[in-house]
Design an enzyme around this catalytic site. Structure first.
Site, PDB file in Angstrom:
ATOM      1  N   ARG A  51       2.017  -4.879   6.144  1.00 19.71           N
ATOM      2  CA  ARG A  51       1.318  -3.831   5.393  1.00 19.71           C
ATOM      3  C   ARG A  51       2.182  -2.580   5.409  1.00 19.71           C
ATOM      4  NH1 ARG A  51      -4.886  -2.297   4.522  1.00 19.71           N
ATOM      5  NH2 ARG A  51      -4.525  -0.508   3.181  1.00 19.71           N
ATOM      6  N   ASP A  90       0.826  -1.210   0.000  1.00 14.31           N
ATOM      7  CA  ASP A  90       0.000   0.000   0.000  1.00 14.31           C
ATOM      8  C   ASP A  90       0.861   1.261   0.000  1.00 14.31           C
ATOM      9  OD1 ASP A  90      -2.370   1.402   0.001  1.00 14.31           O
ATOM     10  OD2 ASP A  90      -2.614   1.322   2.179  1.00 14.31           O
ATOM     11  N   GLY A  91       0.314   2.330  -0.568  1.00 15.91           N
ATOM     12  CA  GLY A  91       0.959   3.649  -0.475  1.00 15.91           C
ATOM     13  C   GLY A  91       1.607   4.140  -1.760  1.00 15.91           C
ATOM     14  N   SER A 139      -7.376  -5.402  -5.218  1.00 10.98           N
ATOM     15  CA  SER A 139      -8.524  -5.962  -4.495  1.00 10.98           C
ATOM     16  C   SER A 139      -9.785  -5.835  -5.351  1.00 10.98           C
ATOM     17  CB  SER A 139      -8.724  -5.213  -3.174  1.00 10.98           C
ATOM     18  OG  SER A 139      -9.213  -3.906  -3.417  1.00 10.98           O
ATOM     19  N   ILE A 140     -10.810  -6.581  -4.974  1.00  7.30           N
ATOM     20  CA  ILE A 140     -12.082  -6.436  -5.696  1.00  7.30           C
ATOM     21  C   ILE A 140     -12.592  -5.000  -5.542  1.00  7.30           C
ATOM     22  CG2 ILE A 140     -14.532  -7.130  -5.649  1.00  7.30           C
ATOM     23  CD1 ILE A 140     -13.701  -9.950  -5.546  1.00  7.30           C
ATOM     24  N   LEU A 174      10.428 -20.745  -4.577  1.00  2.00           N
ATOM     25  CA  LEU A 174       9.407 -19.861  -3.984  1.00  2.00           C
ATOM     26  C   LEU A 174       8.068 -19.981  -4.716  1.00  2.00           C
ATOM     27  CD1 LEU A 174       8.742 -17.308  -2.145  1.00  2.00           C
ATOM     28  CD2 LEU A 174       9.382 -15.947  -4.133  1.00  2.00           C
ATOM     29  N   TRP A 227       3.059   7.971  -2.159  1.00  3.19           N
ATOM     30  CA  TRP A 227       4.487   8.117  -2.479  1.00  3.19           C
ATOM     31  C   TRP A 227       4.638   9.062  -3.673  1.00  3.19           C
ATOM     32  CZ3 TRP A 227       7.386   7.360  -6.856  1.00  3.19           C
ATOM     33  CH2 TRP A 227       8.779   7.340  -6.699  1.00  3.19           C
ATOM     34  N   HIS A 278       2.761   3.604  -8.931  1.00  2.00           N
ATOM     35  CA  HIS A 278       2.538   2.183  -9.228  1.00  2.00           C
ATOM     36  C   HIS A 278       3.746   1.614  -9.984  1.00  2.00           C
ATOM     37  CE1 HIS A 278      -1.419   2.505  -7.648  1.00  2.00           C
ATOM     38  NE2 HIS A 278      -1.905   3.241  -8.624  1.00  2.00           N
TER      39      HIS A 278
HETATM   40  C1  IPE Z   1      -5.338  -2.588  -0.179  1.00  2.64           C
HETATM   41  O1  IPE Z   1      -5.009  -1.264  -0.435  1.00  2.64           O
HETATM   42  C2  IPE Z   1      -5.367  -3.373  -1.447  1.00  2.64           C
HETATM   43  C3  IPE Z   1      -4.074  -3.609  -2.080  1.00  2.64           C
HETATM   44  C4  IPE Z   1      -2.920  -3.276  -1.602  1.00  2.64           C
HETATM   45  C5  IPE Z   1      -4.144  -4.302  -3.321  1.00  2.64           C
HETATM   46  P1  IPE Z   1      -6.139  -0.149  -0.599  1.00  2.64           P
HETATM   47  O2  IPE Z   1      -5.435   1.143  -0.790  1.00  2.64           O
HETATM   48  O3  IPE Z   1      -7.111  -0.537  -1.640  1.00  2.64           O
HETATM   49  O4  IPE Z   1      -6.865  -0.209   0.823  1.00  2.64           O
HETATM   50  P2  IPE Z   1      -7.768   0.839   1.582  1.00  2.64           P
HETATM   51  O5  IPE Z   1      -8.839   1.272   0.634  1.00  2.64           O
HETATM   52  O6  IPE Z   1      -6.897   1.988   1.970  1.00  2.64           O
HETATM   53  O7  IPE Z   1      -8.278   0.115   2.778  1.00  2.64           O
HETATM   54  C1  IPE Z   2      -1.362   0.313  -3.473  1.00  3.76           C
HETATM   55  O1  IPE Z   2      -1.180   1.688  -3.461  1.00  3.76           O
HETATM   56  C2  IPE Z   2      -1.668  -0.230  -4.846  1.00  3.76           C
HETATM   57  C3  IPE Z   2      -3.040  -0.723  -5.018  1.00  3.76           C
HETATM   58  C4  IPE Z   2      -3.977  -0.725  -4.105  1.00  3.76           C
HETATM   59  C5  IPE Z   2      -3.375  -1.248  -6.314  1.00  3.76           C
HETATM   60  P1  IPE Z   2      -2.402   2.688  -3.470  1.00  3.76           P
HETATM   61  O2  IPE Z   2      -2.766   2.977  -4.888  1.00  3.76           O
HETATM   62  O3  IPE Z   2      -3.503   2.219  -2.616  1.00  3.76           O
HETATM   63  O4  IPE Z   2      -1.745   4.001  -2.843  1.00  3.76           O
HETATM   64  P2  IPE Z   2      -2.387   4.974  -1.747  1.00  3.76           P
HETATM   65  O5  IPE Z   2      -2.836   4.107  -0.607  1.00  3.76           O
HETATM   66  O6  IPE Z   2      -3.520   5.668  -2.420  1.00  3.76           O
HETATM   67  O7  IPE Z   2      -1.277   5.878  -1.367  1.00  3.76           O
HETATM   68 MG    MG Z   3      -4.000   2.449  -0.661  1.00  7.95          MG
END
Ligand code: IPE
Ligand code: IPE
Ligand code: MG
Length: 275
Positions: A201, A33-34, A78-79, A144, A38, A50
């Site tokens: 996470r 996430d993030g 995610s879905i 792996l 970033w 990404h």
């Molecule tokens: C969780 O991240 C899903 C993935 C890393 C694929 P999200 O950015 O979608 O989660 P929320 O919405 O902050 O909970």
């Molecule tokens: C995780 O990063 C990638 C996916 C969920 C696909 P995010 O796109 O959720 O990045 P933030 O959480 O908005 O920073």
């Molecule tokens: Mg996110």
């Protein structure tokens, strides 16, 4: 490219230290996430976040393979992520295609077995095809097991399993009394994976966001404040060290765990002595 010939001495010694002093998780799950934050903090578009995130995927996959961690599961989409703006979804699908095309041979050469969990039929046809080809190519590899969670959500998988169980009951293959936790698990897409020992996470968020809900019942959770594009092998090493210091009690009390560990140590010593 052989991942075992390209390590720096410094990294090798860090891995040696981990191998000698830590109890390694058998299965690591990562909620990557993030990426977006970033990018914004670097004055870039979310797309760039990404893109940069793929570099972290490369590094973490290699480090896990080098440490001989048997299972790594990456939550990539995610879905619920289907609710994002369609332009961002488009970019993510393109990047997934790019990653698979570019990396699959190297993954294969390094004995990685690729699998996926999630509602794969929702992905663009081109990505589905590529994914199935990659899975097929690496099916017999013994290193792996890299699981990509794509269009995945824990609740979706639990509901899907329940539907399959209901069908089997209706057709007489299964009786309601026969349903146990093991039987239920065997209907999930993760049936052939051990439960994750460690879930990491990134980006400081303290939630599971629908990742491996059933399987994470007793997972150790590690939150890193780094955004995913900044999370690299040194951060993974920290997470593993932290995991290794934890006492996993599975509902028991500390004294029981300590005596089990002692018994195990005695058993190992006896086994060695017999040889
Ligand atoms: C969780 O991240 C899903 C993935 C890393 C694929 P999200 O950015 O979608 O989660 P929320 O919405 O902050 O909970
Ligand atoms: C995780 O990063 C990638 C996916 C969920 C696909 P995010 O796109 O959720 O990045 P933030 O959480 O908005 O920073
Ligand atoms: Mg996110």
């Amino acid at each position: 490219m052989n991942w075992y010939n390209e390590q720096t001495d410094n990294d090798l010694s860090k891995q040696q230290e981990i191998l000698q002093t830590c109890k390694l998780p058998k299965h690591i799950g990562i909620i990557m996430d993030g990426n977006g934050r970033w990018a914004i903090e670097h004055g870039l578009t979310r797309t760039e976040g990404h893109r940069q995130g793929i570099e972290s995927v490369r590094d973490i996959v290699k480090a896990c393979a080098q440490l001989k961690i048997p299972y790594l599961t990456l939550y990539a989409f995610s879905i619920e992520n289907w609710k994002r703006p369609s332009s961002e979804i488009g970019v993510l699908m393109q990047l997934l295609e790019y990653y698979l095309r570019k990396e699959i041979n190297e993954l294969h050469q390094n004995n990685v077995r690729l699998i996926s969990i999630g509602k794969i039929s929702s992905l663009p046809k081109k990505v589905q095809r590529l994914l199935f080809e990659s899975i097929e190519l690496t099916a017999n590899n013994t290193g792996l097991t890299l699981t990509l969670a794509l269009s995945y959500s824990g609740r979706w998988d639990i509901v899907r399993a329940t539907q399959m169980i209901a069908h089997d009951i209706r057709s007489g293959k299964l009786a309601p009394e026969e349903i146990t936790e093991e039987i239920f698990s065997s209907y999930l897409q993760t049936a052939h994976l051990p439960d994750p020992d460690l879930i990491i996470r990134t980006s400081g968020e303290m939630r599971l966001s629908n990742f491996l809900l059933w399987e994470s019942a007793y997972s150790e959770i590690y939150i890193s404040n780094k955004y995913w594009p900044d999370f690299r092998r040194e951060d993974l090493y920290e997470a593993i060290k932290d995991y290794s210091r934890r006492e996993r009690r599975f509902g028991k009390i500390s004294a029981q765990i300590q005596s089990e560990l002692q018994n195990m140590a005695v058993f190992e010593i006896n086994k060695k002595a017999e040889k």
